[in-house]
Design a protein around this motif. Sequence first.
Motif, PDB file in Angstrom:
ATOM      1  N   HIS A  98       3.279  16.111  26.003  1.00 24.72           N
ATOM      2  CA  HIS A  98       2.489  17.207  25.459  1.00 24.72           C
ATOM      3  C   HIS A  98       1.293  17.401  26.366  1.00 24.72           C
ATOM      4  CE1 HIS A  98       3.992  17.001  20.999  1.00 24.72           C
ATOM      5  NE2 HIS A  98       4.813  17.620  21.797  1.00 24.72           N
ATOM      6  N   PRO A  99       1.407  18.251  27.373  1.00 25.07           N
ATOM      7  CA  PRO A  99       0.273  18.446  28.286  1.00 25.07           C
ATOM      8  C   PRO A  99      -0.987  18.871  27.545  1.00 25.07           C
ATOM      9  CG  PRO A  99       2.255  19.474  29.149  1.00 25.07           C
ATOM     10  CD  PRO A  99       2.568  19.051  27.751  1.00 25.07           C
ATOM     11  N   ASP A 100      -2.083  18.414  28.048  1.00 20.71           N
ATOM     12  CA  ASP A 100      -3.392  18.723  27.485  1.00 20.71           C
ATOM     13  C   ASP A 100      -3.546  20.239  27.321  1.00 20.71           C
ATOM     14  OD1 ASP A 100      -6.143  19.087  27.088  1.00 20.71           O
ATOM     15  OD2 ASP A 100      -6.653  17.396  28.377  1.00 20.71           O
ATOM     16  N   ARG A 101      -3.854  20.701  26.129  1.00 18.40           N
ATOM     17  CA  ARG A 101      -3.995  22.146  25.887  1.00 18.40           C
ATOM     18  C   ARG A 101      -5.235  22.724  26.560  1.00 18.40           C
ATOM     19  NH1 ARG A 101      -3.738  23.414  19.764  1.00 18.40           N
ATOM     20  NH2 ARG A 101      -3.504  25.538  20.560  1.00 18.40           N
ATOM     21  N   TYR A 102      -6.135  21.875  26.988  1.00 23.32           N
ATOM     22  CA  TYR A 102      -7.331  22.339  27.692  1.00 23.32           C
ATOM     23  C   TYR A 102      -7.148  22.276  29.207  1.00 23.32           C
ATOM     24  CZ  TYR A 102      -9.480  21.978  23.100  1.00 23.32           C
ATOM     25  OH  TYR A 102      -9.760  22.151  21.758  1.00 23.32           O
ATOM     26  N   PHE A 144      -3.503   8.046  24.122  1.00 23.85           N
ATOM     27  CA  PHE A 144      -4.217   9.313  23.979  1.00 23.85           C
ATOM     28  C   PHE A 144      -3.532  10.089  22.869  1.00 23.85           C
ATOM     29  CE2 PHE A 144      -1.110   9.477  27.376  1.00 23.85           C
ATOM     30  CZ  PHE A 144      -0.346  10.600  27.076  1.00 23.85           C
ATOM     31  N   ALA A 145      -4.090  11.232  22.485  1.00 22.52           N
ATOM     32  CA  ALA A 145      -3.537  12.026  21.385  1.00 22.52           C
ATOM     33  C   ALA A 145      -2.720  13.187  21.925  1.00 22.52           C
ATOM     34  CB  ALA A 145      -4.650  12.539  20.487  1.00 22.52           C
ATOM     35  N   ASN A 146      -1.595  13.478  21.261  1.00 21.40           N
ATOM     36  CA  ASN A 146      -0.801  14.639  21.656  1.00 21.40           C
ATOM     37  C   ASN A 146      -1.184  15.855  20.815  1.00 21.40           C
ATOM     38  OD1 ASN A 146       0.469  14.357  19.167  1.00 21.40           O
ATOM     39  ND2 ASN A 146       2.417  13.667  20.010  1.00 21.40           N
ATOM     40  N   HIS A 147      -0.422  16.954  20.944  1.00 23.64           N
ATOM     41  CA  HIS A 147      -0.747  18.197  20.233  1.00 23.64           C
ATOM     42  C   HIS A 147      -0.746  18.029  18.724  1.00 23.64           C
ATOM     43  CE1 HIS A 147       0.355  21.189  23.695  1.00 23.64           C
ATOM     44  NE2 HIS A 147      -0.626  20.378  23.988  1.00 23.64           N
ATOM     45  N   VAL A 176      -1.245   9.451  18.073  1.00 24.32           N
ATOM     46  CA  VAL A 176      -1.671   8.606  19.179  1.00 24.32           C
ATOM     47  C   VAL A 176      -0.415   8.126  19.895  1.00 24.32           C
ATOM     48  CG1 VAL A 176      -2.892   6.515  19.860  1.00 24.32           C
ATOM     49  CG2 VAL A 176      -3.747   7.886  17.963  1.00 24.32           C
ATOM     50  N   ILE A 177      -0.271   8.507  21.165  1.00 25.22           N
ATOM     51  CA  ILE A 177       0.909   8.159  21.935  1.00 25.22           C
ATOM     52  C   ILE A 177       0.508   7.369  23.174  1.00 25.22           C
ATOM     53  CG2 ILE A 177       2.137  10.205  21.126  1.00 25.22           C
ATOM     54  CD1 ILE A 177       1.656  11.487  23.838  1.00 25.22           C
ATOM     55  N   TYR A 178       1.515   6.817  23.842  1.00 28.10           N
ATOM     56  CA  TYR A 178       1.282   5.992  25.028  1.00 28.10           C
ATOM     57  C   TYR A 178       2.105   6.546  26.184  1.00 28.10           C
ATOM     58  CZ  TYR A 178       0.812   1.757  27.897  1.00 28.10           C
ATOM     59  OH  TYR A 178       0.524   0.860  28.904  1.00 28.10           O
ATOM     60  N   LYS A 219      -8.544   7.658  24.018  1.00 23.05           N
ATOM     61  CA  LYS A 219      -8.316   7.093  25.352  1.00 23.05           C
ATOM     62  C   LYS A 219      -8.534   5.580  25.332  1.00 23.05           C
ATOM     63  CE  LYS A 219     -10.199   7.329  30.049  1.00 23.05           C
ATOM     64  NZ  LYS A 219      -8.917   7.340  30.757  1.00 23.05           N
ATOM     65  N   LYS A 220      -7.492   4.841  25.725  1.00 27.75           N
ATOM     66  CA  LYS A 220      -7.592   3.377  25.707  1.00 27.75           C
ATOM     67  C   LYS A 220      -6.481   2.782  26.567  1.00 27.75           C
ATOM     68  CE  LYS A 220      -8.956  -0.683  23.912  1.00 27.75           C
ATOM     69  NZ  LYS A 220     -10.312  -1.265  24.128  1.00 27.75           N
TER      70      LYS A 220
END
Length: 438
Positions: free
Chosen positions: A328-332, A88-91, A95-97, A352-353
């Motif tokens: 990096h918690p989801d900003r949303y 997924f993507a961080n802030h 693309v991180i795992y 997302k993968k």
Amino acid sequence: MEIKQLTQQNRRHWVCTAIAEANADLGGEARQRKYSAMAESPYRFFRGTSHLFWADLYKDWRFTFYGGTAGTQTWIQGDAHVYNFGAFANHDGEVIYGLDDFDDAIVSDYQYDLWRLGVSLVLDARENGHHDEATIETALRRMAKRYLKVATAFDPERADEVVHFTADTAPAPLAGFLEEVGSRKTRAKMLGKWTREQRNGRRTFDFDKPKLKRLSPQQRKAFTAAFEAYRQTQQDPVADARDPGFFAVKDIARRVRAGTGSLGTPRYYVLIEGAGSDDHDDIILDVKRQDGPAACGAMSADERAIYHGVFAHEGQRHALGFHALAEHPDRYLGWLALDDGVYSVRERSPFKKDFPSDSLGGGKRFVKMAGIWGEVLATEHRRAGRALNADAPFTFERSLQDATDGDATGFKRLFTAISRHYADCVTSDYDRFLTTLA
């Protein structure tokens, strides 16, 4: 009545009764769809019955060998398995795992996550059929070794150091996977999968997709009202003064047929206006009802009372766990309340993968990936431990050092035994399920 009927304490009866009770609130069609998914393999069955894992192992006396203290508790994912890690993507747009599902996040002993991850590795490897039992044993030992090494390592001078796994920092085979995800997945592709543009240029959900359903006008009105309150629950609010339309709701859909353990749980997708002027900057928010961690079912009445006294509701618990575990918690990230419960809100990442474990045909690649899974889990447990013990940020690492006391061999031996033996138990339970409920 015969004396032999005095107790019904046999495994088949208990397993089938527990599964039926856990899914009693699902409608007949939804329950059968979930049972069909669980019937696909022992691993899918394991994913759909986390309540059995917690009932079996929550009070397992062996967890006192290398934990079972206040210091070895941290925020845990609560449903750790190899497909609850993902890209997924961080802030920063990288693309991180890492762990990507926090529905069952709870404060408890670290070993429950580690044990569940080990069991999942065994079941997944057996399902893929690439490896013999000796190779699986080697992979388990590597997972335990990497977990213990990373989870007990700390440097007070580098307490704020951010550790994450990207294509540039992760070893093979994870690095290649993340590089491919970063190059092939985009927001435009995600929007193309779930939405369509009307002739007037307005983007809406594509309700020809079988996994999306329309809301009635009454449902849409109630949801829109609840969504306005959600904006106040964001810990790190996203704002962009350049675009007054940012965050405007463009469409709402009910999401169906998602997950395994959560199959049948009410869920929605919300399409909102993005911050820029691009046609493909829109954002999809994933809104999912939070019914509480499976671990709660194994708790005593006193423990449940404490749990409910700590958290105002499940949306808050989910957000706190997410913030503690995620780099990096989801900003949303936030929550909203509907008539049937509290729902978590988070962004659906364009990147997302899941890592394709069936691609690990070579024994060396499989063993190496097992070590990476152990390292990722340890990294997130350490991070969560610091969030839980802000006044003594290395409580978790020090406590685990004390609990293992240099006995890495015994630690690995216990972990591999539990992982393999419980995987055998799951397979037996799966067979019982097939002949009784599926």
